[in-house]
Structures are given as structure tokens and as C-alpha cells.
Design an enzyme around this catalytic site. Structure first.
Site, PDB file in Angstrom:
ATOM      1  N   ARG A  70       0.835  -1.205   0.000  1.00  0.00           N
ATOM      2  CA  ARG A  70       0.000   0.000   0.000  1.00  0.00           C
ATOM      3  C   ARG A  70       0.865   1.249   0.000  1.00  0.00           C
ATOM      4  NH1 ARG A  70      -3.063  -0.300   5.128  1.00  0.00           N
ATOM      5  NH2 ARG A  70      -1.751  -2.017   5.807  1.00  0.00           N
ATOM      6  N   SER A 128      -5.705   4.248   5.023  1.00  0.00           N
ATOM      7  CA  SER A 128      -5.405   2.819   4.887  1.00  0.00           C
ATOM      8  C   SER A 128      -4.930   2.456   3.488  1.00  0.00           C
ATOM      9  CB  SER A 128      -6.638   1.975   5.215  1.00  0.00           C
ATOM     10  OG  SER A 128      -6.910   2.020   6.587  1.00  0.00           O
ATOM     11  N   GLU A 179     -19.148   4.570  -2.165  1.00  0.00           N
ATOM     12  CA  GLU A 179     -18.378   3.852  -3.189  1.00  0.00           C
ATOM     13  C   GLU A 179     -19.055   3.911  -4.559  1.00  0.00           C
ATOM     14  OE1 GLU A 179     -19.238   2.613  -0.254  1.00  0.00           O
ATOM     15  OE2 GLU A 179     -17.327   2.533   0.810  1.00  0.00           O
ATOM     16  N   PHE A 198     -15.349  -3.288  -0.796  1.00  0.00           N
ATOM     17  CA  PHE A 198     -16.241  -2.174  -1.104  1.00  0.00           C
ATOM     18  C   PHE A 198     -16.023  -1.666  -2.528  1.00  0.00           C
ATOM     19  CE2 PHE A 198     -15.047  -1.660   3.513  1.00  0.00           C
ATOM     20  CZ  PHE A 198     -16.129  -2.375   3.988  1.00  0.00           C
ATOM     21  N   HIS A 215      -6.449  -4.447   0.662  1.00  0.00           N
ATOM     22  CA  HIS A 215      -7.171  -5.356   1.560  1.00  0.00           C
ATOM     23  C   HIS A 215      -7.940  -6.447   0.823  1.00  0.00           C
ATOM     24  CE1 HIS A 215      -6.107  -1.974   4.041  1.00  0.00           C
ATOM     25  NE2 HIS A 215      -6.495  -2.593   5.142  1.00  0.00           N
ATOM     26  N   ASP A 248     -10.369  -8.128  10.989  1.00  0.00           N
ATOM     27  CA  ASP A 248     -11.679  -7.549  10.663  1.00  0.00           C
ATOM     28  C   ASP A 248     -12.709  -8.621  10.295  1.00  0.00           C
ATOM     29  OD1 ASP A 248     -11.151  -4.943  11.232  1.00  0.00           O
ATOM     30  OD2 ASP A 248     -10.809  -4.309   9.160  1.00  0.00           O
ATOM     31  N   ARG A 270      -3.330  -6.353   2.404  1.00  0.00           N
ATOM     32  CA  ARG A 270      -3.068  -5.529   3.582  1.00  0.00           C
ATOM     33  C   ARG A 270      -1.658  -5.733   4.155  1.00  0.00           C
ATOM     34  NH1 ARG A 270      -4.394  -6.904   9.112  1.00  0.00           N
ATOM     35  NH2 ARG A 270      -3.928  -5.121  10.398  1.00  0.00           N
TER      36      ARG A 270
END
Lengths: 314, 281
Positions: free
Chosen positions: A9, A36, A57, A82, A108, A116, A166
């Protein structure tokens, strides 16, 4: 094997910033996850070209389409679950169909989201995005490849889906390597079986191959970063060479890399095959590496599948 | 109230009438398509393409052009008719609508000259229009962006996401027009979802709101002018219209939302009513 670890990321955010300096036409959108996804790095440098739209989104993808239709090169980011699932119809109607210049870079992806849990662990996105005409799908293997892939998609017109994970990834390609779109990368040669893997699973496949060697199983490992269009040549070549293909991905075994590889084999050169990945089950909370072990997607899981594959081929 | 000449007003009314005629001819030739919501928006298309918008039919992709997004994509018959009448492509082509060899897809597609955004899945066009309006601001260009929405369409949640964002971003170069014909595919909108008080809702979302008779070209022109004067927020024009306007048996019914004239008699009757109306303009 001794590897350095680097966040894909962060590599994405840094590459966006350097692209932003070079090109005025680059704009970036996010949906309240920019710290994130690391698009916030771009936002700090270029606030006027960064649109953190909020938790919308669907709206993000529509706005991305409108910006692209007006000549912008658009990066749109969120978590994979998402970015693809929540906004699928907007992506289909407003980006894929008109073939607009939008790069959806989702972070992610996969069960390695970890704690999560299932709600956030996207294991269907590769299938969703490969099923969309005009979309090309890439899963970079490490941070070096992230940099190359982000530069590549920025230079090519039209829609792309780039899936990041992630956790920090071990650096297994060198800074000097090229990214060749649509081509698998042979990471290690072998005679008995070929492991075709993508993303985080490539490093686990290399670990597995190292250990399998000691058991007398000589496994080739191929990094398949481009899932669509898939590299048919290398699949057929290694099916001919080994007669036994194992796929490994942090994704449902349905509709992902394994399915793509199976299609190529069935139509061209049927061979024995097994798939490592999420067994059509939602994930659960836990540390990302514990989850890979739990679902038999770590090196032990890959070794177990490899032994089984060697067995069935006999 | 209007600086527009009586000749121009008459011209716009005649164009709206012509759009209605084409809507009937196209949907009847295709044996499919959506006349109801095309007929209700005829004056809106006429004013946009023959008075309001800066476009160049010889250069459909002209970067300085005003943009239009038909968010209620099923009103494609009226949209294509307006584009053809404006000179983007030959009028004869209109009769190929929805046929296998035609460019004129059932819902707007970018392969049609003059189309700025493909639409058809409801609720998405306003977001694309926001993207275009943001690009204009970024590039310091003065083009304006128009989006035509259906009243049934605004039941979609995506519209309200876009409504929030457009005012947050102070997009005074964006105008949404809602074709408030009170009817959606299955039924009257009020029997599906209570949309009223519509004016107050958009006002609460931070938009300048105007309510007009959507069949009165002078009122449409006036509202669009007022929108141009507005600084720091987007404008929405709630155009009160009659579904199926101009063809008596199609008016105020859901039956012809997505159905062309059902037989030769219906077809002739529709054309005759439209022709009679022309005589009165």
C-alpha cells in the site's frame, strides 16, 4: 529464505505521488479509507486533484467515470470488498461498458485482511472483475512489482483492476525486473509439478517448493500477476513439461486464478490440477498468517496439496 | 421574464413537437422502447439542444462543449431525436433505433455521436455529471454540465449520494433537471415511494431549487438562466410534466412507460394528435 518485507500500500501511495508530479492528468479518488489505502499521500501533495468523496463507493465510481470522460487518468481506491462488491453495477455500467480510463486499485484483498473478519475479507473480487468485458486484472506480487504495475496502468488507456493486500509482502522481485503485462514470471524452475500462484501466495509457493525439493518433489513456481488476460503460453508449457498444475491464491477457489488456469488447461492441454485457496467459505477473524495456516494456504497447505497432486498423477 | 424572441419560442415548440413525432416513429419501428418518459421531456431536450447548450455537431468531442448526461437513459428516443435534429447524425438513422445493425442502442452509448455518457442503469448519471463538473473546475474551463433525471429514478440511493457530494463540492456549473411526470414503470411514484416534499429535500441537500412547468419552454429557459447566476451551489430544476404528453392515450398512465403504440391504429392516432398540435403552434 531471507526476505525484506515492504508494504504494497505504501508503495502504491509513493508511486501515485511520483506520477502526480510527472502528470497533471492524474486524479485520485477514495471513499474515506485514504489513510489505509495510502491515497492520502497523494492527497497531501495534490489536494486539488484528490477527491475523498466520503462513504459513497457507488458515487465514487460514477464520479471516476465522469472525470475519465473529461480526459483525466483516474485512480479510485477503497478496500477490495467495497471497491468491487459495493459498487459493481456502477463499475459495470459507467466504467467497463464505455471503457473509460479508470484504474481501480483496491487494497485489503483476500482473507489476509485478518482480524476484521469475513465482512471485510474479499475473496470474490478477482472473479467479479475478470467477468467484466474491457477490464484487465492484475495482482502484483511485491512492492517492487506494485510500483511497476501502477506505472504501467497509468500509461495504458482504459480500465484496470489492481488488487493489493493488507500485510507487508516479502520482496521477491528485484528493482531491475520488468513487469510484462499478460505474462507469467518463472520464479523457479522444476520438473515434477508447476505451482502457479498470485499475490501473497507466490512467496508461500517458493517456501513450499524449497521444502518439497528435500522430499524429492521438484516444483516450478510461476508468479501470475496478470490474471486477465492470462498467460496461456506459460500454462500450456508447464502443463506439457510437468503434467501437474497446482494453483495458489488468496481468493475463493471458484472464479479466481485457479478457474482461469483450469479453463486454459481444459481447452488446450488437459492436465492434473489442484487448487489452493479459500474453499468456497467465508473467512473468520484472526491474524493473517494464522488464517493462511487455518485454511491451508500457507507453505504447509501448499506442500500438502503438492503431495496429493503427485499422488493422483501416479 | 424572457429575453427570447417569439420566433425562437415558436421554433423550440416546433422542435419539441418534432421530438414527439420521432419518439412515436422510432419506438413503433423498433416495436420497443420507452415513449412515456420521452414525450414528457420533449421541451426539456428542445431547450437544452436548441437554446441552452454550447455544442458543435461537427465536432461532437469538442473539449469546450457543455456536457449532457441522460441519467434516465430510457428516454433515449427523445435524446437521439434531439441529437439528430441538431445535426449530430442523419435523421434517417433514427428509424434504425434498437436494430441489430444500428449505432442507436436501446440505451445511450458512447458510440452515438454527441452522447457524453452511457446510461441505462438508473441512478448513476448524476455521479458521472459530477465528475465532468469537477474536471471543468480543475481545468478552469467554463463549460456547464446538465443531467436529466427521472422522478422514479431518484428512488435510487446513488442519486442522494451524488446530491450530497455536488453541494459539498460547490458545483455551480452543474444543473440537474428532474422530469417529474409522477409515474414510473409499474405505477404512480407516490404509490411506490413518497418523494414529496421534493423541493424541500433538495433544498436540505444544499441545492438551489426551482419548480417549473416542464412543458413551458419559456419557464425552462428562465430556470436555466437563473441556474447560471447561482454561485457556490448546484441547481436542480423540478420540471412538472405529464407522462406521455402529446398523445392522449399515453398521458398519465404507466402503460406506455416502456411500450410503443400497440397497433397501426394507435400509431396513426398518435401521429395525428402530434400533427394537430403542430398546427396550433
Amino acid at each position: 529464505m531471507k526476505w525484506e518485507y515492504e508494504s504494497p500500500r505504501k508503495a502504491y501511495g509513493e508511486t501515485l505521488v511520483s506520477l502526480g508530479k510527472e502528470r497533471e492528468d492524474i486524479v485520485v479518488l477514495d471513499a474515506d479509507l485514504s489513510t489505509s489505502t495510502k491515497t492520502a499521500m497523494f492527497g497531501q501533495e495534490f489536494p486539488e486533484r484528490f477527491f475523498n468523496v466520503g462513504l459513497q463507493e457507488q458515487n465514487v465510481m460514477g464520479i471516476a467515470a465522469g472525470l475519465a470522460r473529461s480526459g483525466k487518468t483516474v485512480f479510485a481506491s477503497s478496500f477490495a470488498v467495497f471497491a468491487t462488491g459495493r459498487a459493481y453495477d456502477q463499475i459495470r455500467q459507467s466504467i467497463a461498458y464505455p471503457q473509460l480510463n479508470v484504474k481501480i486499485v483496491a487494497t485489503h484483498g483476500g482473507v489476509t485482511v485478518g482480524e476484521d473478519g469475513a465482512s471485510h475479507q474479499m475473496i470474490e473480487d478477482i472473479g467479479l472483475m475478470c467477468g467484466l468485458p474491457n477490464f484487465r486484472v492484475i495482482v502484483p506480487v511485491d512492492s517492487n512489482e506494485v510500483r511497476r504495475v501502477i506505472r504501467f496502468v497509468a500509461s495504458e488507456k482504459g480500465p484496470f483492476y489492481v488488487r493489493l493486500t493488507r500485510p507487508a509482502l516479502p520482496t521477491i522481485t528485484s528493482k531491475e525486473d520488468d513487469f510484462v503485462f499478460g505474462k507469467g514470471m518463472l520464479m523457479r524452475d522444476g520438473e515434477d509439478i508447476a505451482i502457479i500462484a498470485t499475490g501473497i501466495e507466490v512467496s508461500y509457493s517458493l517456501l513450499a517448493a524449497e521444502k518439497l525439493k528435500k522430499e524429492g518433489i521438484d516444483a516450478a513456481v510461476i508468479n501470475m500477476s496478470t490474471i486477465k488476460p492470462i498467460d496461456k503460453e506459460i500454462i500450456i508449457k508447464y502443463a506439457r513439461k510437468t503434467g501437474a498444475i497446482l494453483t495458489a491464491e488468496d481468493h475463493n477457489i471458484y472464479n479466481g486464478l485457479g478457474s482461469r488456469v483450469a479453463e486454459v488447461l481444459v481447452e488446450n492441454y488437459p492436465a492434473w490440477m489442484l487448487r489452493v485457496g479459500m474453499p468456497d467459505k467465508f473467512g473468520r477473524s484472526g491474524k493473517w498468517n494464522e488464517l493462511l495456516a487455518y485454511y491451508e494456504m500457507d507453505e504447509n497447505g501448499i506442500m500438502k496439496a503438492a503431495r496429493k497432486l503427485v499422488e493422483v498423477r501416479k | 421574464m424572457s429575453e427570447v424572441s417569439p420566433e425562437k419560442i415558436r421554433e423550440l415548440k416546433l422542435i419539441a413537437n418534432k421530438i414527439r413525432e420521432w419518439t412515436i416513429k422510432m419506438t413503433y419501428a423498433a416495436k420497443s422502447g420507452h415513449p412515456g418518459g420521452s414525450l414528457s421531456a420533449a421541451e426539456i431536450f428542445a431547450v437544452l439542444y436548441f437554446h441552452e447548450m454550447r455544442v458543435d455537431p461537427n465536432n461532437p468531442e469538442w473539449p469546450e462543449r457543455d456536457r449532457f448526461v441522460l441519467s434516465k437513459g430510457h428516454a433515449s428516443p427523445a435524446y437521439y431525436a434531439a441529437l439528430a435534429l441538431r445535426g449530430f447524425f442523419p435523421e434517417e438513422e433514427l428509424l434504425t433505433f434498437r436494430k441489430i445493425s444500428s449505432r442507436l442502442q436501446g440505451h445511450p452509448s458512447l458510440i452515438v455521436p454527441g452522447v457524453d455518457m452511457c446510461t441505462g442503469s438508473l441512478g448513476q448519471g448524476l455521479s458521472a455529471a459530477i465528475g465532468m463538473a469537477l474536471a471543468a473546475k480543475l481545468d478552469k474551463k467554463d463549460y456547464r454540465v446538465y443531467a436529466l433525471l427521472g422522478d422514479g429514478e431518484i428512488e435510487e440511493g446513488n442519486i442522494w449520494e451524488a446530491a450530497l457530494t455536488a453541494s459539498t463540492r460547490k458545483l455551480d456549473n452543474l444543473v440537474a433537471i428532474i422530469d417529474r411526470n409522477m409515474i414510473q414503470l409499474d405505477d404512480f411514484t407516490d404509490r411506490m415511494i413518497i418523494l414529496d416534499p421534493l423541493e424541500e429535500k433538495w433544498d436540505a441537500f444544499g441545492w438551489k431549487v426551482m419548480s417549473i412547468n416542464g412543458h413551458d419552454v419559456v419557464q425552462i429557459i428562465h430556470a436555466l438562466n437563473e441556474a447560471k447566476k447561482e454561485k457556490g451551489r448546484p441547481s436542480v430544476i423540478i420540471a412538472h410534466t405529464v407522462k406521455g404528453k402529446g398523445v392522449s392515450y399515453m398521458e398519465n398512465t404507466a402503460k406506455y412507460h416502456g411500450k410503443p403504440p400497440q397497433n397501426e391504429e394507435e400509431y396513426e392516432e398518435a401521429l395525428k394528435e402530434i400533427e394537430d398540435e403542430r398546427g396550433k403552434i
